[in-house]
Motif scaffolding. Structure first.
Motif, short mmCIF file in Angstrom:
data_model
loop_
_atom_site.label_atom_id
_atom_site.label_comp_id
_atom_site.label_asym_id
_atom_site.label_seq_id
_atom_site.Cartn_x
_atom_site.Cartn_y
_atom_site.Cartn_z
N ASP A 333 0.91 -1.19 -0.12
CA ASP A 333 0.17 -0.05 -0.19
C ASP A 333 0.88 1.29 0.15
OD1 ASP A 333 -2.44 -1.45 -0.32
OD2 ASP A 333 -2.54 -1.38 2.07
N ALA A 334 1.94 1.32 0.70
CA ALA A 334 2.83 2.30 0.96
C ALA A 334 3.32 2.52 -0.62
CB ALA A 334 3.97 2.04 1.79
N LEU A 335 3.88 1.57 -1.24
CA LEU A 335 4.35 1.71 -2.60
C LEU A 335 3.35 2.30 -3.55
CD1 LEU A 335 6.24 -1.99 -2.66
CD2 LEU A 335 7.37 0.71 -3.25
N LEU A 336 2.19 1.62 -3.41
CA LEU A 336 0.89 2.17 -4.25
C LEU A 336 0.85 3.73 -4.09
CD1 LEU A 336 -1.48 1.76 -6.20
CD2 LEU A 336 -2.67 0.88 -4.23
N ASN A 337 0.71 3.96 -2.79
CA ASN A 337 0.46 5.43 -2.51
C ASN A 337 1.48 6.38 -3.09
OD1 ASN A 337 -1.61 6.61 -1.29
ND2 ASN A 337 -0.67 6.64 0.89
N ASN A 338 2.64 5.99 -3.06
CA ASN A 338 3.91 6.71 -3.82
C ASN A 338 3.85 6.81 -5.13
OD1 ASN A 338 4.64 7.49 -0.95
ND2 ASN A 338 6.25 6.06 -0.85
N LEU A 339 3.63 5.78 -5.90
CA LEU A 339 3.53 5.58 -7.22
C LEU A 339 2.45 6.39 -7.77
CD1 LEU A 339 4.25 1.92 -7.67
CD2 LEU A 339 5.88 3.82 -8.39
N ARG A 340 1.26 6.76 -6.82
CA ARG A 340 0.17 7.25 -7.43
C ARG A 340 0.55 8.68 -7.58
NH1 ARG A 340 -4.26 4.73 -4.26
NH2 ARG A 340 -5.41 3.64 -5.85
N HIS A 341 1.53 9.12 -6.91
CA HIS A 341 1.86 10.58 -7.04
C HIS A 341 2.73 10.93 -8.11
CE1 HIS A 341 -1.05 11.38 -3.87
NE2 HIS A 341 -0.22 10.34 -3.00
N THR A 342 3.23 10.03 -8.68
CA THR A 342 4.15 10.55 -9.81
C THR A 342 3.58 10.04 -11.32
OG1 THR A 342 6.64 10.35 -10.55
CG2 THR A 342 5.33 8.20 -9.77
N ASP A 343 4.09 10.69 -12.15
CA ASP A 343 3.71 10.75 -13.49
C ASP A 343 4.93 9.95 -14.21
OD1 ASP A 343 0.88 10.66 -13.61
OD2 ASP A 343 1.07 13.07 -13.35
N ASP A 344 6.24 10.06 -13.68
CA ASP A 344 7.09 9.77 -14.41
C ASP A 344 7.42 8.29 -14.27
OD1 ASP A 344 9.76 9.26 -15.61
OD2 ASP A 344 10.76 10.70 -14.55
N PHE A 345 7.20 7.29 -15.04
CA PHE A 345 7.59 5.97 -14.66
C PHE A 345 8.80 5.37 -15.46
CE2 PHE A 345 4.15 3.26 -12.36
CZ PHE A 345 3.63 4.35 -11.59
N GLY A 346 9.71 6.31 -15.53
CA GLY A 346 11.04 5.89 -16.09
C GLY A 346 11.66 5.10 -14.92
N LYS A 355 13.49 3.72 -3.20
CA LYS A 355 14.28 3.92 -2.17
C LYS A 355 13.55 4.90 -1.03
CE LYS A 355 18.69 4.32 -4.42
NZ LYS A 355 19.51 5.46 -5.27
N GLU A 356 12.80 5.87 -1.47
CA GLU A 356 12.18 6.76 -0.61
C GLU A 356 11.18 5.75 0.21
OE1 GLU A 356 10.15 9.66 -2.80
OE2 GLU A 356 12.40 10.41 -3.45
N THR A 357 10.55 4.95 -0.37
CA THR A 357 9.24 4.04 0.37
C THR A 357 9.87 3.13 1.33
OG1 THR A 357 8.15 3.98 -1.63
CG2 THR A 357 7.31 2.60 -0.11
N ALA A 358 11.17 2.55 1.15
CA ALA A 358 11.89 1.81 2.01
C ALA A 358 12.33 2.53 3.09
CB ALA A 358 13.14 1.20 1.32
N THR A 364 13.86 -2.64 3.71
CA THR A 364 14.80 -2.64 2.83
C THR A 364 14.29 -2.41 1.47
OG1 THR A 364 14.92 -4.95 2.24
CG2 THR A 364 16.21 -4.23 4.35
N VAL A 365 15.16 -2.06 0.54
CA VAL A 365 15.02 -1.77 -0.64
C VAL A 365 14.70 -3.06 -1.29
CG1 VAL A 365 16.21 -1.13 -2.92
CG2 VAL A 365 16.49 0.29 -0.98
#
Length: 403
Positions: A333-346, A355-358, A364-365
């Motif tokens: 869920d944490a990953l999901l949340n953080n990914l939702r807030h970016t549009d850059d999927f590079g 890294k930030e989520t970890a 750990t990463v």
RNA sequence: GGCCCCAUAGUCUAGCGGUUAGGACGUUGCCCUCUCACGGCAGUAACACGGGUUCGAAUCCCGUUGGGGCUGCCA
């Protein structure tokens, strides 16, 4: 050709039964004598022949026809010993008297192999006969046929045979050893050819080792033409080889990696009936991304089949099953949340988010990557998850993490 | 039984009278790395046996053993 032999009295009709032949052979083996057909039917009288012919005819059969070797040898004393220069085995010598009058035409009125084959080759103007070494013992017989006809034999090359792990010959007539089987398994024809060419044979080409130019063994080719150019039948080994699928896999992998994506697409479409799947992929991602994905996959797997299996994870609405696999739902869920807030999927962007989520969740990463991989592909192994995410794009990734 | 072919690591092979017996697949360890694969580095493992020829044999000769083929009219 058979008539020519008949006219010269070099063949005769034979009425012996299978039983009789087997029996006389058994006697010969038991008494440790070489078995040679006794030539009994060569001296039958016209009356006997007619009688025997008739009884065969009742069964719908014909008298078989044998080459009369004694008569052939009478033509020229040099025929006593049949020698030929095999391109891989060198000079081979056989004693004609040990050959025995063999069959030219069968009971059911067909030409037998040792006659049909060499005559066919001759009529076709074949100059080089390359075949398996199981034919070495047949060669003097075939040469004798030609000599009886006053013809010159072609050049022969007998190459070694391929055996399975059990030591049994891999024959084209053996369904389990059929090339088609390996093609269906996902091996490229070029790779199979490459493997076959390179086992039992050595190819050399100029190359560099430790900065010095020398002649090196070459095992993997970039194209079939190169293989043909470098082929030297004289380098073929006279000993048999055991089939090694691991090595085929390795060679296949290299051919796959060296192949343009467009060609792989063609193969997948034509040979693996994957046209629909590919079309769907193309429509989903657009032409250039589609080519990129295929190019990516071909470098990650060893066979076409394995690639085909992996394509599924790129589609919309894939149902990832995680039965029996442990995962951290909070981390997901944490990953999901953080990914939702970016549009850059590079790749770099995702890397940073991981890294930030970890660090933000005391994980750990590595754990982040595993969780992501699990929810996106349903597995813990496979190609780079960063690349897969890049290809999938935000919507699909978010959807899979939202379950 | 007879005739023939063959013999270097688990597998495919290089070698053609003097090599630390070389390479590839596999395998093991390390590096790279989110995993698998790739790639890089390192390791593992072979001259079937016995005679002979020779100063010297994996290499040439003979024998033995082992594997394979042909020996029916399957190709």
């Amino acid at each position: 050709h058979l008539n020519a032999l008949k006219e010269n009295g070099l063949v005769y009709e034979c009425f012996c039964t299978e039983e009789e032949i087997l029996k006389s052979k058994e006697i010969a083996v038991k008494s440790k004598r070489p078995y040679i057909y006794n030539g009994r039917c060569a001296n039958l009288s016209a009356g006997e022949k007619e009688k025997l012919s008739l009884s065969l005819k009742e069964k719908g059969l014909y008298p078989s026809i044998r080459l009369n070797i004694a008569q052939v040898l009478r033509m020229d004393s040099s025929f006593d010993s049949i020698e030929f220069n095999d391109a891989v085995h060198g000079r081979l010598t056989f004693n004609s008297k040990l050959i025995g009058d063999f069959i030219l035409k069968t009971e059911d009125n067909r030409f037998a192999y040792n006659f049909a084959s060499i005559i066919d080759d001759y009529d076709l103007g074949i100059t080089h006969v390359i075949r398996g070494e199981d034919h070495i013992s047949n060669t003097p017989k075939q040469i004798l046929v030609l000599k009886a006809l006053g013809k010159e034999p072609p050049v022969f090359a007998h190459i070694s045979l391929l055996y399975g792990k059990d030591g049994k010959i891999m024959s084209k007539r053996d369904a389990a050893a059929n090339i088609q089987y390996y093609k269906e398994k996902g091996y490229l024809p070029e790779a199979i050819l490459n493997y076959l060419a390179v086992t039992g044979n050595t190819f050399t080409a100029h190359g560099y080792r430790n900065g010095k130019k020398e002649i090196l063994e070459k095992e993997i080719f970039s194209d079939i033409l190169e293989m043909a150019e470098l082929l030297d039948i004289k380098k073929a080994k006279g000993s048999g080889a055991i089939f090694n699928e691991e090595k085929l896999r390795h060679i296949n992998e290299r051919w796959l990696a060296g192949m343009p994506a467009e060609k792989l697409i063609k193969i997948l479409t034509e040979k693996f009936q994957a046209g629909d799947v590919l079309k769907k992929l193309q429509e989903t991602y657009g032409e250039s991304l589609y080519i990129e994905i295929i190019g990516f996959l071909k470098n990650e797997f060893k066979t076409v089949k394995e690639i085909l299996k992996e394509i599924d994870i790129f589609f919309d609405g894939v149902n990832i099953k995680l039965d029996g696999i442990e995962y951290d739902i909070k981390l997901k869920d944490a990953l999901l949340n953080n990914l939702r807030h970016t549009d850059d999927f590079g790749e770099n962007s995702i890397k940073n988010i991981i890294k930030e989520t970890a660090s933000g969740n005391g994980k750990t990463v590595k754990e982040c990557y595993e969780t992501l991989r699990l929810f996106v592909t349903g597995r813990l192994d496979g190609p780079s998850i960063l690349k897969i995410i890049k290809f999938l794009g935000k919507d699909r990734v978010v959807e899979r993490l939202s379950v």
